[in-house]
Enzyme design. Structure first.
Site, PDB file in Angstrom:
ATOM      1  CG  ASP A 150      -2.221   0.530   1.124  1.00  0.00           C
ATOM      2  OD1 ASP A 150      -2.335   1.626   0.564  1.00  0.00           O
ATOM      3  OD2 ASP A 150      -3.175  -0.132   1.565  1.00  0.00           O
ATOM      4  CG  ASP A 194      -4.758   5.872   0.957  1.00  0.00           C
ATOM      5  OD1 ASP A 194      -5.528   4.954   1.273  1.00  0.00           O
ATOM      6  OD2 ASP A 194      -4.803   7.012   1.478  1.00  0.00           O
ATOM      7  CD  GLU A 222      -9.017   4.299  -1.307  1.00  0.00           C
ATOM      8  OE1 GLU A 222      -9.875   3.983  -0.473  1.00  0.00           O
ATOM      9  OE2 GLU A 222      -8.146   5.164  -1.068  1.00  0.00           O
ATOM     10  CG  HIS A 277      -8.978  -1.264   4.849  1.00  0.00           C
ATOM     11  ND1 HIS A 277      -8.805  -1.274   3.479  1.00  0.00           N
ATOM     12  CD2 HIS A 277      -8.493  -0.076   5.271  1.00  0.00           C
ATOM     13  CE1 HIS A 277      -8.238  -0.146   3.093  1.00  0.00           C
ATOM     14  NE2 HIS A 277      -8.036   0.592   4.157  1.00  0.00           N
ATOM     15  CG  ASP A 278     -11.389   2.151   3.920  1.00  0.00           C
ATOM     16  OD1 ASP A 278     -10.887   2.137   5.060  1.00  0.00           O
ATOM     17  OD2 ASP A 278     -10.762   2.507   2.901  1.00  0.00           O
TER      18      ASP A 278
HETATM   19  C1  NOJ Z   1      -8.251   5.244   2.223  1.00  0.00           C
HETATM   20  C2  NOJ Z   1      -7.899   4.102   3.123  1.00  0.00           C
HETATM   21  O1  NOJ Z   1      -8.385   2.917   2.571  1.00  0.00           O
HETATM   22  C3  NOJ Z   1      -8.487   4.428   4.473  1.00  0.00           C
HETATM   23  O2  NOJ Z   1      -8.422   3.338   5.346  1.00  0.00           O
HETATM   24  C4  NOJ Z   1      -7.762   5.633   5.017  1.00  0.00           C
HETATM   25  O3  NOJ Z   1      -8.343   6.030   6.252  1.00  0.00           O
HETATM   26  C5  NOJ Z   1      -7.834   6.809   4.051  1.00  0.00           C
HETATM   27  N1  NOJ Z   1      -7.593   6.421   2.697  1.00  0.00           N
HETATM   28  C6  NOJ Z   1      -6.817   7.860   4.405  1.00  0.00           C
HETATM   29  O4  NOJ Z   1      -5.536   7.402   4.082  1.00  0.00           O
END
Ligand code: NOJ
Length: 531
Positions: A99, A195, A258, A319-320
């Site tokens: 990542d 990210d 992402e 994970h989000d």
């Molecule tokens: C996306 C990530 O997947 C998330 O977990 C994170 O809090 C935010 N970006 C900030 O980096």
């Protein structure tokens, strides 16, 4: 599939390292823990591992606040542990994707410590400082600007105040960050998941975002405005192309972005002449309603929007986001697995999805996620989908002998790996069968997707190439459905006992059941059990 880059036929498995496997008894997963579990991943049948951030971090956002892009946080181990993990991954024929978090650093990163030390510090313009804030809002709620008493200016943070945004218009920032990429590429990592790729460049004039006419109270402060000026700016594409160029210095590596954007804008991230991200993450299946109509519409829209030469990809969870088994229920999650594995391109599985893990309700006192702490009670918290992997049925599930950093949850203990392995009807057994079929039948990876339809709550499509043809049927209604289907043999089904059964003219698909039929003109029906 010899002619395809490795990442095109890969199934990527996302490891959330804090919750995968603890090896040093502190209640938090680590690199040696991942290495100890590699054989499980081989047995599962995935091809590549993407690990969420493992770099030194104060953990304000659990690693997405990086204080050193070229190190390993002691919570996760040492650089030697990383090197051993990379070697072990490669020895097993798997790939390792890291990542990379370019939009922001930790406020403890030495660059930011310098930047905030004075207005004249050479690193001042590595971050975004302004005399006055505008109306941009943090993704975690509240203004995206923080006043710095000492130097009398505001700095931008699209996420926490502990995550100041870098200024990617500054060539020195770009050079330093690209060198960090090269550091890992030289070690042999196989690619990066980048990210918040769509946020990296902001409006040069810092114009206010316009109000969002659809905003309603309770959606979080960021939703008050349309993200016109602090996201998806036109200059981003040149930057992504440069980043891709860095990876290409090292051969066949993968750049995954992402990006949460509507389909047409997402497609732009493949880049002009496809020199952008190899895989702009496709989050459509995370966001759409789970009905046959919606899925057919979404899959069709995505496939037809792909620019010539662009490679598709699909994701059910990360994970989000709330876990798929919680969003749509366990039995439909089985159908979702079959759908995922029947779609063309690269797939990503989030750890625990293959077990049928569900969100775990977190008692208020145990909340860890800053997104929940800053805006409590409006559903922003991400702890529920980040809980530890259940490896066995013991109280702490073989994850750790200590107090786990998040609770394990009874429902997840019940789907633990040890028991699931023994059970042919488990989600794990289903994933293994589906992954095996996908590996054996390249048509499912690279064949055409046609005849996409939704009728009476049943989603159907055909996957085909010169080698084989597969009819995929997924019943998302509450009624059994009899479906006309060419003759063939059931190659995959949510119910194990249906596999290998011959189909002649039609088949009945129960509610939440999904079936993939290998059609007779391409299959060898000899040896198939009769219906
Ligand atoms: C996306 C990530 O997947 C998330 O977990 C994170 O809090 C935010 N970006 C900030 O980096």
């Amino acid at each position: 599939m010899q002619d395809l880059s490795w990442w095109k036929h890969a199934v990527v498995y996302q490891v959330y390292p804090r919750s995968f496997q603890d090896s040093n008894d502190d209640g938090i997963g680590d690199l040696n823990g991942i290495r100890n579990r590699l054989d499980y991943l081989v047995e599962l049948g995935i091809d590549a591992i993407w690990i969420s951030p493992i770099y030194p971090s104060p953990m304000a956002d659990f690693g997405y606040d990086i204080a050193d892009y070229c190190g390993i946080d002691p919570i996760f181990g040492t650089m030697d542990d990383f090197d051993r993990l990379l070697e072990a991954v490669h020895q097993r024929g798997l790939r390792l994707i890291l990542d990379f978090v370019p939009n922001h650093t930790s406020d403890r990163h030495p660059w930011f410590v310098e930047s905030r030390s004075s207005r004249t510090n050479p690193k001042r313009d590595w971050y975004i400082w302004r005399d006055q804030p505008n109306n941009w809002q943090s993704h975690f709620g509240g203004s995206a600007w923080e006043f710095d008493e000492k130097t009398g200016q505001y700095y931008l943070h699209e996420f926490l105040r502990e995550q100041p945004d870098l200024d990617w218009r500054n060539p020195a920032v770009k050079a330093a960050m690209f060198d960090a990429l090269r550091f890992w590429l030289r070690k042999g990592v196989d690619g990066f998941r980048v990210d918040v790729m769509w946020l990296m460049i902001k409006d040069g004039q810092f114009r206010d975002n316009p109000p969002n006419p659809a905003y309603t109270i309770g959606q979080g402060s960021r939703a008050q405005f349309l993200p016109i000026y602090d996201a998806d700016r036109p200059e981003i594409h040149e930057l992504v192309a440069e980043m891709r160029g860095v990876l290409e210095e090292f051969g066949d590596r993968v750049l995954i972005g992402e990006i949460y954007l509507p389909i047409p804008r997402l497609m732009d991230y493949y880049g002009p002449s496809l020199g952008g991200a190899n895989l702009p993450f496709n989050f459509q299946l995370l966001q759409c309603a789970w009905t046959a109509d919606e899925l057919a519409r979404t899959i069709g829209e995505y496939m037809s929007a792909l620019p010539a030469g662009a490679w598709p990809n699909w994701v059910l969870g990360n994970h989000d986001k709330s876990r798929i088994a919680t969003r749509i229920g366990l039995s439909r999650a089985r159908a979702a697995a079959l759908l995922l594995m029947s779609l063309p391109g690269t797939l990503t599985i989030y750890n625990g999805e293959e077990l049928g893990m569900q969100d775990v309700a977190i008692p208020a006192d145990d909340v860890q996620d800053p997104a929940e702490k800053r805006q409590p009670g409006i559903g922003m918290g991400r702890d529920p989908e980040r809980t530890p992997m259940p490896w066995d049925g013991s109280p702490l599930c073989g994850f750790t002998p200590a107090r786990p950093w998040l609770p394990i949850g009874d429902a997840n203990r019940a789907v633990n790996v040890t028991d699931s392995r023994m059970n042919p009807d488990s989600m794990l057994s289903l994933y293994q069968r589906l992954l095996r079929l996908r590996r054996d039948e390249s048509t499912l990876v690279s064949g055409k997707l046609t005849e996409l339809s939704a009728m009476d709550g049943v989603l159907r499509f055909l996957r085909s190439d010169t080698r084989a043809r597969f009819r995929v049927c997924i019943n998302l209604s509450d009624e059994p459905s009899e479906i006309a289907c060419e003759d063939g043999v059931i190659a995959a089904a949510t119910s194990a006992r249906r596999e290998g059964v011959r189909v002649t003219g039609s088949l009945i698909v129960a509610p939440a059941e999904a079936v993939t039929v290998k059609l007779a003109d391409s299959s060898d029906p000899v040896g198939a059990a009769s219906a």
